[in-house]
Design a protein around this motif. Structure first.
Motif, short mmCIF file in Angstrom:
data_model
loop_
_atom_site.label_atom_id
_atom_site.label_comp_id
_atom_site.label_asym_id
_atom_site.label_seq_id
_atom_site.Cartn_x
_atom_site.Cartn_y
_atom_site.Cartn_z
N ILE A 752 -10.15 41.87 5.31
CA ILE A 752 -10.41 40.44 5.41
C ILE A 752 -9.13 39.69 5.79
N ARG A 753 -8.02 40.08 5.19
CA ARG A 753 -6.73 39.45 5.52
C ARG A 753 -6.35 39.74 6.97
N GLU A 754 -6.55 40.99 7.38
CA GLU A 754 -6.18 41.37 8.75
C GLU A 754 -7.03 40.64 9.79
N GLU A 755 -8.23 40.26 9.37
CA GLU A 755 -9.11 39.52 10.30
C GLU A 755 -8.77 38.05 10.37
N GLY A 756 -7.74 37.65 9.62
CA GLY A 756 -7.26 36.28 9.76
C GLY A 756 -7.32 35.42 8.52
N ASN A 757 -8.05 35.85 7.49
CA ASN A 757 -8.16 35.04 6.27
C ASN A 757 -7.03 35.43 5.31
N THR A 758 -5.83 34.99 5.65
CA THR A 758 -4.66 35.39 4.85
C THR A 758 -4.51 34.59 3.58
N SER A 759 -5.46 33.71 3.28
CA SER A 759 -5.37 32.92 2.04
C SER A 759 -5.80 33.73 0.82
N TRP A 760 -6.30 34.95 1.03
CA TRP A 760 -6.61 35.84 -0.09
C TRP A 760 -5.37 36.64 -0.46
N VAL A 761 -5.04 36.65 -1.73
CA VAL A 761 -3.89 37.39 -2.25
C VAL A 761 -4.42 38.59 -3.04
#
Length: 811
Positions: A752-761
């Motif tokens: 999910i982060r790699e797909e652009g949603n970097t707001s997840w930690v």
């Protein structure tokens, strides 16, 4: 906890001396607190922290000026001119302070410190805490982007606050890199967002606790066995690390390398550099940030290698230095009782909640012997003056006479209670004569510190070397510690604890031992050499009925992860705490839970400001319903979350956990969000269910499924339903399993982060287990955990044992 004494009276050392000496810096607990300082100092941020922590209203200068004057400050200045503006500012400030004397945090810049404004603040400081907030001037230059000449004028005016305020807080910049805390390995595979304010927030909360007088009570109620719950003077075999201001300046010491080397730091003011008050403020802030230890503040009367000052200059300068230490809210101030009476009385009258150590250094080859009445007289004088502790260091030219010193100690012990704690030892030209002569607060050094010719007390003794001597002499005994459960072969705890034991030169052992029944556990814990154990599945809930006393947290959670033997000779909790590191048969045990605090610590680091917990809005999701899930729910409650959802494949277990915490919430008056529905925990029956209507998508998600699947189902291969991951601001996901470390959930969130949603930690299980181990070590031994060391060993252990089989962590 029946039959065990742990009331506040055991630790409230403010009342141990009989004195009616005036104390002008004790304020009612609900007295409003004022924050002053120039713009850019951080008053607004600290004001929000204070208001939220203390449950008070935050009043800002802009707000109260507009309410009082009917227009903004800029408009008023343009309309009426500078003179009228200054007069109005003083009137507004006086009115605001007067009508808000209680239960407020008031933030004001007082950028133009007119005589009227100074008079208002000075008068208010007689009845309320007024805190001067400031920070490093170079940081301020960068922040304000002012020409140097303008910035210098601003700071020159700002320093006038020091004379008007009764407290001072140096707002130290948090320089930890994002995603990395002190001592943490850069190889951490999960993306950890370290909130920049995490250190500053906790330090300011500690400072507020000192002002309102609740620091000790808070630690004591939360966990009476924690290292912060019992003052070091009441604990057995404690050490003071002597740090000289001259050494800190000349040697450019990284204070962080001195961690876990004593129970207290004594900051000795032995030089008078330019801008010395700011330098001292900075060093106090650094000690708090890097070492997190109580501070003894000592202004040396005649420092070696410094010029001899006339009496009048010496008293005037040193009085200002001592009052500066009190403004900084140090825990202890060491006061030479043979100084001029005027100086002694002045300092005592301004002590606030700082404990005063009545200090005597008996010098010369003709120093009286310990059994002479002079020492008892010194002790009694300090008691009558209102000192909390009396410390006497006697010069010894030859072999010391322990028998005579013991006669003196017996005389003090025979005096009626309450009375000050006594510290007494011999020293020679080589420093303290023996590594340890008393039960507490013995001076010690550190291998990383260069020997200073200014230091008369500390020779070659260190805390860790002295502890090794205690074990060799049999004063302390080697013990066996464990991590116990059905699947513990992969545990990182043994390596971390062994490294910490080695740091302190303790000959304890730590072993991961498989056991699955209460009977097996009982055989282990009844061994005379049993020191304590960390419990995993299946024991966390099952052990609850097999311990004699539970901490407040364990009771609330309904699960135990830390087991301690109780070997005290009395029912006093202090007696039990001081029996740690001693062997012996016992059938009494104490259960605690450190899981929740480790989880809460990791969440505090990771939650971004836009996802900060709001009780009425924030939603949290727990996957699982075992002992770890219970701790996770409790952590969310402690962080303020009131909308908690549980999903577990075995529905009845999830419902049982929800029922437990809803009952707890009702008992603690923790309101839910909806009318008559006062629940804070709700169950989601199926992963196919939509996210509950009317609630925000979760911004905190914790997977509490053990890798083995023995505690509950689903197993560790669980994936989050995509329709539960639609928070527009992302959030934090904690995967509490760490073998395997890279679980399907971690892989899912990484994608999910790699797909652009970097707001997840993403936080992996090693982060949490490391925090658990550090707190457990402190409970086991009563010593501060060497945190940097334990973090490093945690990473090294995983990289050595598991990384070859999980290469994706290093990708």
């Amino acid at each position: 906890m029946q039959g065990i004494k742990y009331g506040a009276s055991e630790t409230e050392t403010e009342t141990v001396t009989i004195t009616n000496r005036p104390n002008s810096r004790i304020f009612p607990q609900d007295a409003s607190i004022v924050l002053v300082g120039c713009r850019g100092a951080g008053k607004r941020t600290l004001g929000f922290i204070a208001a939220k922590y203390l449950g008070r209203r935050l009043l800002t200068e802009d707000h109260f000026f507009e309410n009082f004057s009917g227009c903004s400050r800029t408009t008023f200045l343009q309309k009426f001119g500078a003179d009228a503006f200054n007069t109005q500012m003083a009137a507004v400030l006086a009115q605001t302070l007067e009508v808000n004397r209680f239960n407020c945090v008031i933030e004001c810049s007082t950028a133009t410190l007119t005589l009227e404004t100074q008079a208002v603040l000075k008068a208010y400081a007689k009845t309320n805490p007024v805190i001067y907030i400031h920070r490093d001037k170079e940081e301020l230059y960068k922040l304000l982007k002012l020409p140097v000449s303008d910035a210098e004028r601003l700071l020159l005016a700002d320093h006038k606050h020091r004379a008007l305020c009764n407290f001072e807080y140096f707002n130290l910049l948090d320089t930890s890199p994002v995603g990395q805390t002190d001592g943490e390995s850069p190889l951490r595979s999960a993306s950890v967002h370290s909130a920049r304010l995490i250190h500053a927030k906790q330090e300011f909360i500690n400072f507020l606790d000192h002002i309102v007088g609740q620091a000790l009570a808070r630690s004591w109620v939360q966990n009476p066995f924690s290292v912060k719950a019992i003052p070091p003077e009441h604990r057995l075999y404690t050490f003071t690390l002597n740090l000289r201001l001259s050494s800190l300046i000349e040697q450019n010491i990284d204070i962080a390398v001195l961690e876990a080397s004593a129970e207290v730091v004594e900051l000795i003011i032995d030089t008078w550099p330019e801008n010395m008050f700011d330098i001292i403020s900075t060093q106090v802030a650094l000690i708090r940030r890097k070492l997190d230890l109580p501070i003894i503040y000592y202004v040396e009367e005649n420092p070696r290698e410094e010029r001899r000052r006339p009496l009048e200059e010496r008293d005037a300068t040193d009085c200002e230095l001592m009052l500066h230490g009190l403004r900084l809210g140090v825990d202890y101030l060491s006061l030479d009782m043979e100084r001029s009476e005027e100086l002694v009385l002045k300092v005592l009258s301004m002590r606030g909640r700082t404990k005063i150590i009545g200090n005597y250094v008996v010098k010369g080859f003709g120093a009286p012997q310990w059994d002479e009445d002079a020492y008892v007289q010194r002790y009694l004088r300090s008691q009558n003056m209102g000192c909390h502790i009396v410390r006497i260091a006697r010069f010894c030219a030859g072999n010391r006479d322990d028998d005579r010193r013991q006669i003196f100690m017996n005389k003090v012990a025979a005096l009626p209670d309450p009375k000050p704690h006594i510290v007494a030892y011999d020293y020679s030209v080589f420093g303290i004569v023996s590594p340890f002569q008393g039960l507490s607060l013995n001076p010690s050094g550190h291998e990383r510190l260069e020997k200073s010719g200014r230091e008369p007390m500390v020779g070659v003794s260190t805390a860790r070397g002295t502890i090794r001597t205690f074990f060799r002499r049999g004063w302390l005994q080697p013990l066996n510690f464990y991590v116990l459960g059905a699947n513990v072969y992969y545990s990182a705890s043994p390596s971390m604890h062994r490294a910490a034991f080695e740091h302190y030169m303790m000959p304890h052992t730590f072993e991961a031992k498989r056991c699955t029944t209460i009977e097996e556990l009982d055989r282990i814990r009844r061994d005379p050499d049993f020191g304590g154990a960390s419990l995993t599945a299946p024991f966390k809930v099952a052990i609850m009925d097999h311990v004699d006393h539970l901490s407040f947290h364990a009771t609330a959670i309904g699960a135990v992860n830390t087991l301690l033997p109780l070997r005290g000779q009395t029912s006093s909790i202090i007696d039990h705490a001081n029996a740690r590191n001693h062997s012996g048969i016992t059938d009494k045990f104490y259960g605690d839970n450190t899981d929740w605090n480790a989880i809460a610590t990791c969440l505090r680091r990771a939650i971004s400001p836009r996802n900060s917990v709001q009780p009425s809005r924030t939603s949290g999701l727990i996957i699982g319903a075992g002992g770890m899930a219970r701790a996770a729910i409790y952590a969310l409650i402690k962080l303020g979350c009131r909308n908690i959802f549980i999903h577990n494949r075995t529905l009845s277990k999830a419902q049982d956990v929800a029922t437990h915490f809803n009952a707890y919430a009702k008992e603690q008056n923790l309101a839910g969000r909806r009318g008559n529905d006062d629940r804070i925990c709700r169950v989601i029956e199926s992963a196919k269910d939509p996210w509950p209507e009317g609630f925000q998508q979760p911004t905190i998600i914790l997977s509490c499924i053990p890798s083995s699947g023995v505690d509950d189902k689903p197993t560790v291969d669980f994936l989050m339903p995509s329709h539960w991951l639609r928070s527009p601001t992302g959030g934090v996901v904690i995967e509490l399993a760490y073998e395997p470390l890279i679980t399907p959930l971690v892989v899912q969130m990484r994608k999910i982060r790699e797909e652009g949603n970097t707001s997840w930690v993403i936080i992996d299980g090693l982060e949490v287990v490391c925090e658990m181990a550090m707190e457990a070590f402190e409970l086991y031994t009563g010593r501060n955990a060497p945190r940097r060391l334990m973090r490093r060993v945690c990473d090294e252990t995983w990289n050595r044992q598991c990384a070859p089989f999980q290469p994706q962590r290093l990708s």
